[in-house]
Design a protein around this motif. Structure first.
Motif, mmCIF file in Angstrom:
data_model
loop_
_atom_site.group_PDB
_atom_site.id
_atom_site.type_symbol
_atom_site.label_atom_id
_atom_site.label_comp_id
_atom_site.label_asym_id
_atom_site.label_seq_id
_atom_site.Cartn_x
_atom_site.Cartn_y
_atom_site.Cartn_z
ATOM 1 N N ALA A 195 1.034 7.852 5.702
ATOM 2 C CA ALA A 195 1.810 7.067 5.958
ATOM 3 C C ALA A 195 2.255 6.771 7.470
ATOM 4 O O ALA A 195 2.511 5.708 7.913
ATOM 5 C CB ALA A 195 3.360 7.094 5.309
ATOM 6 N N ALA A 196 2.267 7.848 8.245
ATOM 7 C CA ALA A 196 2.494 7.745 9.701
ATOM 8 C C ALA A 196 1.408 6.792 10.257
ATOM 9 O O ALA A 196 1.630 6.094 11.141
ATOM 10 C CB ALA A 196 2.542 9.229 10.015
ATOM 11 N N THR A 197 0.327 7.040 9.836
ATOM 12 C CA THR A 197 -0.906 6.265 10.546
ATOM 13 C C THR A 197 -0.671 4.763 9.946
ATOM 14 O O THR A 197 -0.879 3.924 10.942
ATOM 15 C CB THR A 197 -2.403 6.804 9.891
ATOM 16 N N LEU A 198 -0.144 4.337 8.853
ATOM 17 C CA LEU A 198 0.045 2.891 8.541
ATOM 18 C C LEU A 198 0.990 2.309 9.283
ATOM 19 O O LEU A 198 1.041 1.289 9.555
ATOM 20 C CB LEU A 198 -0.014 2.954 6.918
ATOM 21 N N LYS A 199 2.064 3.009 9.561
ATOM 22 C CA LYS A 199 3.275 2.534 10.349
ATOM 23 C C LYS A 199 2.868 2.309 11.805
ATOM 24 O O LYS A 199 3.678 1.624 12.262
ATOM 25 C CB LYS A 199 4.500 3.637 10.357
ATOM 26 N N ASN B 286 1.167 -6.527 4.700
ATOM 27 C CA ASN B 286 0.304 -5.570 3.495
ATOM 28 C C ASN B 286 -0.625 -4.508 3.858
ATOM 29 O O ASN B 286 -0.988 -4.348 5.304
ATOM 30 C CB ASN B 286 -0.507 -6.691 2.723
ATOM 31 N N LEU B 287 -0.862 -4.006 2.962
ATOM 32 C CA LEU B 287 -1.801 -2.645 3.059
ATOM 33 C C LEU B 287 -3.108 -2.878 3.756
ATOM 34 O O LEU B 287 -3.618 -2.162 4.522
ATOM 35 C CB LEU B 287 -1.885 -1.809 1.782
ATOM 36 N N ILE B 288 -3.827 -3.944 3.225
ATOM 37 C CA ILE B 288 -5.097 -4.284 3.938
ATOM 38 C C ILE B 288 -5.073 -4.497 5.034
ATOM 39 O O ILE B 288 -5.874 -4.124 6.085
ATOM 40 C CB ILE B 288 -5.695 -5.506 2.895
ATOM 41 N N ASN C 127 0.199 -8.324 -1.480
ATOM 42 C CA ASN C 127 1.469 -8.768 -0.814
ATOM 43 C C ASN C 127 2.750 -8.173 -1.728
ATOM 44 O O ASN C 127 3.767 -8.283 -1.258
ATOM 45 C CB ASN C 127 1.528 -10.022 -0.550
ATOM 46 N N ASP C 128 2.671 -7.776 -2.896
ATOM 47 C CA ASP C 128 3.523 -7.425 -3.687
ATOM 48 C C ASP C 128 4.086 -5.950 -3.231
ATOM 49 O O ASP C 128 5.074 -5.694 -3.657
ATOM 50 C CB ASP C 128 3.467 -7.634 -5.014
ATOM 51 N N LEU C 129 3.287 -5.380 -2.769
ATOM 52 C CA LEU C 129 3.453 -3.872 -2.396
ATOM 53 C C LEU C 129 4.241 -3.862 -0.832
ATOM 54 O O LEU C 129 3.545 -4.497 -0.051
ATOM 55 C CB LEU C 129 2.390 -3.263 -2.287
#
Length: 506
Positions: A147-151, A157-159, A219-221
């Protein structure tokens, strides 16, 4: 060093001029002396460093990287772990090698360093589809993103957050409207299709959220609710999930409650989006020459056309060329986009029960006027332990999103097709609704400025409701053997409407 200074004086030079010459010579001599002293001091502060690097077992570490901290100056050690370099006496060396932790040491003539191996990463627990394993025990091609990398990448969205984060995962942003999900490929394109949607369905990866396959829009996530992502790349994805995993699998684990006092968190960010570059298009005179050449050498009518065809300049374009008009429609339409995100949550619990509750709001405006995407999310998790062997839990993810994309994703291509030999506005200040008047495109072309002036008459709205719920029960039969049952309820509803009034851009 040699310096030659020439002075030219005439017969009227005064004594004051000669004094100025003497002062200049004195200043020049002082500057040269200062530079010489500076070089001497620098030479005195630089020493030759010799070092040896070993691991925890006392074995030499080959090919270590040694860099002077704060600079790009460095060397690579030999196979015996030895290195040699020049560095300032008050500097710091950063020594590192693949598979070992880096270490900083002060500069001295002789350096002996021991590097510790990075074994902690091999003990990380990752999700592999049929449970969890230590990373050292995984034999398949699995990539893990925290999660730290994603932030680090604020995105809708995740992609979009996974771009450039994992090897072998190809991600393309193939949409220009706010909230576009993009395209992700783990095992490449393997089928021939006639649409992007069909290609994504056949070649895209399977999404699995907390053990339940997840369909529909990514996009719902809410990316803020994601704790980690594991990517199954090889045949193990097919072995676990069958043909649905032929394009790879994204295993998404969401955040859950934690043991301890209730903790309230709030995250927010704001960003500005702008185009990286415009399309290079003809200006007015270049476009006129292009049409002239096309009219003269068009193969469908040449040579019998004798220079006359539908490619010739219209009368309106000739008048605009004479008036010096050269319009770049991209400058008139493109604007800055704005992104804002707010996330508030509370989590806590005891050894027996942990809970979590979060709510989020995301808004993104586009580079095209009046295009926007909004999302509201609400998420709840609860995990409860019954005795020493049984554990149950519930996770519910709810999203409500709105989008409005007047003009759609084809606006950029429409802008570059418009003639630059057309004034965007009439003499009275009103919008020139028919910039292609007199040409073969006249009946189908309306000024893109109506995206601004007639915003209420160009609508492309979509409302989406999504609720994704998962209930699980887990029983530990014996040490190392557990039985887990997942039950999922997924409901989604889309409602779209569009409208284009008369004399509006489509």
């Amino acid at each position: 060093m040699f310096m030659k200074v020439s002075f030219f004086e005439n017969e009227r030079s005064s004594t004051l001029d000669r004094l100025s010459v003497k002062n200049l010579l004195a200043v020049t001599f002082s500057a040269l002396l200062t530079i010489f002293c500076s070089f001497s001091v620098f030479a005195q502060n630089t020493i030759r460093v010799k070092g040896h690097v070993t691991n925890e077992s006392g074995q030499p570490v080959p090919k270590v990287s040694v860099v002077l901290k704060g600079t790009s100056n460095g060397v690579t050690g030999n196979d015996n772990g030895d290195f040699e370099m020049s560095a300032p006496s008050n500097g710091t060396l950063v020594i590192s090698s693949v598979g070992y932790g880096s270490k900083e040491v002060a500069v001295q003539q002789s350096v002996s360093v021991t590097l510790g191996s990075l074994t902690a990463n091999l003990n990380e627990v990752i999700v592999v589809g049929y449970g969890t394993q230590r990373k050292r025990d995984v034999t398949g091609a699995v990539a893990s993103v925290s999660a730290a990398t994603l932030k680090e990448v604020p995105a809708p969205n995740l992609i979009a957050q996974l771009k450039g984060r994992t090897a072998g995962v190809d991600i393309v942003s193939n949409g220009s409207t706010p909230g576009s999900s993009g395209q992700i490929r783990i095992r490449g394109n393997r089928t021939l299709t006639t649409s992007q949607g069909a290609s994504d369905a056949l070649d895209g990866p399977l999404l699995v959220v907390d053990g339940i396959p997840y369909g529909g829009s990514i996009n719902d996530l809410n990316p803020e609710d994601i704790a980690s992502v594991e990517i199954l790349k090889d045949a193990s994805a097919t072995a676990i999930y069958g043909s649905r995993g032929a394009g790879g699998v994204l295993l998404i684990s969401t955040k859950r409650g934690r043991v301890g006092k209730a903790v309230i968190s709030y995250d927010a960010y704001y960003g500005i989006t702008s185009i990286m570059a415009k399309y290079k298009v003809f200006n007015g005179p270049e476009y006129a020459q292009f049409k002239s050449d096309a009219a003269a050498y068009n193969r469908t009518q040449w040579p019998t056309s004798a220079g006359t065809s539908s490619y010739v300049l219209t009368q309106a374009e000739k008048d605009a060329l004479a008036a010096g008009i050269s319009t770049d429609w991209q400058d008139l339409i493109y604007q800055h986009g704005y992104t804002t995100s707010h996330q508030i949550g509370i989590s806590g619990g005891t050894e027996g029960t942990q809970y979590g509750l979060s709510a989020g709001y995301y808004r993104e405006t586009g580079l095209i006027p009046n295009q926007k995407f909004e999302r509201y999310t609400l998420r709840t998790t609860i995990d409860h332990k019954i005795g020493n062997r049984v554990k149950i839990g519930l996770n519910t993810i709810n999203a409500l999103s709105y989008s409005n994309t007047p003009g759609g994703g084809g606006v950029p291509s429409g802008l570059v097709r418009l003639t630059p030999l057309a004034a965007p506005y009439n003499a009275d200040g009103t919008v020139n609704l028919r910039p292609a008047v007199g040409s073969i495109d006249d009946p189908f072309t309306v000024s893109p400025l109506t995206l601004i002036t007639k915003a209420s008459s160009i609508l492309a709205r979509n409302r989406r409701i999504r609720t994704f719920n998962s209930l699980y029960g887990e029983v530990q039969i014996m040490k190392g053997l557990r039985y887990r049952l997942n039950i999922g309820l997924d409901f989604r509803q889309d409602n779209g409407n569009g409208y284009n009034g008369p004399n509006t851009y489509t």
